[in-house]
Design a protein around this motif. Structure first.
Motif, short mmCIF file in Angstrom:
data_model
loop_
_atom_site.label_atom_id
_atom_site.label_comp_id
_atom_site.label_asym_id
_atom_site.label_seq_id
_atom_site.Cartn_x
_atom_site.Cartn_y
_atom_site.Cartn_z
N ASN A 188 0.67 -1.22 -0.82
CA ASN A 188 -0.01 -0.30 -0.13
C ASN A 188 0.49 1.20 0.05
OD1 ASN A 188 -1.47 2.39 1.23
ND2 ASN A 188 -2.94 0.55 1.02
N VAL A 189 0.59 2.17 -1.10
CA VAL A 189 1.55 3.25 -1.28
C VAL A 189 1.04 4.33 0.37
CG1 VAL A 189 -0.30 4.59 -2.18
CG2 VAL A 189 2.70 5.15 -2.32
N GLU A 190 0.30 4.37 0.56
CA GLU A 190 -0.37 5.16 1.63
C GLU A 190 0.34 4.86 3.28
OE1 GLU A 190 -2.80 4.02 0.08
OE2 GLU A 190 -3.84 6.04 -0.73
N ASP A 191 0.58 3.08 2.85
CA ASP A 191 1.50 2.97 4.65
C ASP A 191 2.93 2.85 4.11
OD1 ASP A 191 -0.65 1.80 5.20
OD2 ASP A 191 -0.89 -0.20 4.96
N ALA A 192 3.48 3.02 2.50
CA ALA A 192 4.47 3.31 2.17
C ALA A 192 5.07 4.63 2.45
CB ALA A 192 5.35 2.35 0.85
N HIS A 193 4.31 5.65 2.89
CA HIS A 193 4.63 6.97 3.19
C HIS A 193 4.80 7.25 4.40
CE1 HIS A 193 3.37 11.97 3.72
NE2 HIS A 193 4.37 11.24 2.56
N ARG A 194 3.91 6.35 4.85
CA ARG A 194 3.45 6.45 6.82
C ARG A 194 5.36 5.98 7.18
NH1 ARG A 194 -0.78 3.94 9.83
NH2 ARG A 194 0.17 4.49 11.50
N LEU A 195 5.09 5.27 6.89
CA LEU A 195 6.47 4.03 7.43
C LEU A 195 7.39 4.92 7.07
CD1 LEU A 195 6.34 0.37 5.73
CD2 LEU A 195 6.33 1.55 8.55
N ARG A 196 7.97 6.34 6.21
CA ARG A 196 9.41 7.10 5.98
C ARG A 196 9.25 7.60 6.25
NH1 ARG A 196 12.16 5.91 0.53
NH2 ARG A 196 14.35 7.54 0.64
N SER A 197 7.45 8.37 6.46
CA SER A 197 7.10 9.89 6.72
C SER A 197 7.71 10.53 8.39
CB SER A 197 6.33 10.63 5.84
OG SER A 197 4.99 10.14 5.98
N GLU A 198 6.61 8.83 9.20
CA GLU A 198 6.44 8.80 10.24
C GLU A 198 7.67 8.21 11.28
OE1 GLU A 198 2.46 8.02 11.11
OE2 GLU A 198 1.46 8.91 9.45
N HIS A 199 8.01 7.22 10.78
CA HIS A 199 9.19 6.17 11.58
C HIS A 199 10.08 6.03 11.05
CE1 HIS A 199 4.81 5.47 13.41
NE2 HIS A 199 5.27 5.27 11.89
N ARG A 200 10.85 6.90 9.92
CA ARG A 200 11.99 6.92 9.22
C ARG A 200 12.62 5.19 8.90
NH1 ARG A 200 15.29 7.83 13.57
NH2 ARG A 200 13.79 8.76 14.86
N ILE A 201 11.69 5.04 7.99
CA ILE A 201 11.38 3.18 7.95
C ILE A 201 11.84 3.50 6.08
CG2 ILE A 201 11.28 1.39 7.56
CD1 ILE A 201 12.45 1.71 10.29
N VAL A 202 12.98 3.28 5.32
CA VAL A 202 13.28 3.71 3.85
C VAL A 202 11.84 2.31 3.20
CG1 VAL A 202 15.27 3.98 2.04
CG2 VAL A 202 15.39 4.87 4.57
N GLY A 203 13.28 0.80 3.51
CA GLY A 203 12.39 -0.14 3.14
C GLY A 203 13.56 -0.78 1.69
N ASN A 204 13.40 -1.21 0.55
CA ASN A 204 14.12 -1.46 -0.04
C ASN A 204 12.67 -1.71 -1.29
OD1 ASN A 204 15.60 -2.14 -2.47
ND2 ASN A 204 15.55 -3.94 -1.86
N PHE A 205 12.51 -0.72 -2.14
CA PHE A 205 11.17 -0.97 -3.44
C PHE A 205 11.70 -1.88 -4.88
CE2 PHE A 205 9.91 3.83 -2.21
CZ PHE A 205 8.73 3.15 -2.20
N ILE A 206 11.12 -2.73 -5.11
CA ILE A 206 11.34 -4.15 -5.68
C ILE A 206 10.85 -4.63 -6.57
CG2 ILE A 206 12.97 -5.50 -4.02
CD1 ILE A 206 10.01 -7.10 -3.39
N GLY A 207 9.40 -3.71 -6.27
CA GLY A 207 8.37 -4.12 -7.93
C GLY A 207 9.10 -2.76 -8.98
N CYS A 208 8.98 -3.52 -10.84
CA CYS A 208 8.87 -2.33 -11.95
C CYS A 208 7.53 -1.63 -11.92
CB CYS A 208 8.46 -3.43 -13.04
SG CYS A 208 7.16 -4.34 -13.45
#
Length: 267
Positions: free
Chosen positions: A18-38
């Motif tokens: 979910n793009v909203e979840d990915a944004h929350r993780l980065r903006s609120e929790h400083r979790i970057v992760g690794n995008f793997i999809g094309c």
């Protein structure tokens, strides 16, 4: 907690769809992760990637222990879809194709209207006389072919479009030195990503990696691990070559995370 972020466990990986979840993780929790999809618009390249976002084990441990996320697994997706779900999918594709047909024709009509003057002028030259512009345009509109199904854009669902309840995943993480170092660096305000490409465990950033270069390469070592001259020289030269400071990270007897910077000053 109702606002917990839902992470999907699939084949040993923990993913964010979910793009909203990915944004929350980065903006609120400083979790970057690794995008793997094309990317749908650029599928034949690997320089810019999109969802899903895969999380490191240390990121998942950090989030789970702080009650920020819950990990679910959609076990129904491991089995063939039921007939009613297949029919629903086909009906959605047909409805999507009908909408795209309308959009295709509207776009083609728009293009013809923009070229109307040239089309009418061409007809006039062929007939050497006066032509009815509206009639010419209507004839061209009638010639617009039907859109082929081969040109249809297919929506790829990243979650079940029918009612599908995720179950708590059978996923456990043991606290490791890497987990402790990751959380300690996070508590100090840093952004942390994987560091394998630079010969370490983590890359440590003073701010969002979109805006900053990493300052440190974190290397986790056991407190009683024998550090050979070769190991120290290797890591020191590596940090110098990429203009970063190597941090040797360990836990002392009191359970505190200790950091030792390593620089290479050889000629």
């Amino acid at each position: 907690m109702n606002n917990m972020i839902e992470l999907c466990y699939c084949n040993g990986s923990v993913l964010v769809w979910n793009v909203e979840d990915a944004h929350r993780l980065r903006s609120e929790h400083r979790i970057v992760g690794n995008f793997i999809g094309c990317l749908p618009s650029l599928p034949r390249q690997d320089q810019m990637l999109g969802l899903p976002m895969e999380l490191m084990t240390e990121e998942v441990f950090h989030l789970v222990t702080r009650g920020i996320v819950k990990i679910v697994e959609f076990k129904q997706l491991y089995h063939p879809a039921e007939e009613q779900h297949k029919q629903k999918r086909d009906d959605m594709h047909k409805a999507s194709f009908s909408d795209q047909e309308i959009s295709f024709k509207e776009e083609r009509i728009k293009q013809l209207k923009q070229m109307a003057d040239k089309i009418i002028e061409g007809k006039r030259r062929k007939t050497n006389g006066i032509v009815d512009g509206d009639l010419v345009l209507q004839e061209e509109i009638k010639k617009i072919p039907k859109m082929s199904e081969d040109l249809m854009m297919i929506q790829i669902f990243t979650r079940p479009f029918w009612k599908c309840q995720g179950e708590a995943a059978d996923y456990t993480i043991n606290q490791t030195l890497r987990c402790r170092v990751f959380s300690d660096l996070w508590e100090k305000g840093y952004y942390i990503t994987a560091g394998e490409k630079f010969g370490g465990d983590f890359l440590v950033y003073p701010g969002d990696p979109f805006k900053f270069h990493s300052h440190y390469i974190a290397v986790c070592v056991d407190e009683h691990q024998l550090l050979t001259p070769y190991f120290l020289i290797q890591k020191g030269r590596l940090g110098t070559n990429v203009k970063k400071t190597v941090l040797l990270c360990s836990v002392n007897d009191n359970g505190e995370i200790m950091y030792q910077s390593l620089n290479w000053n050889g000629k």
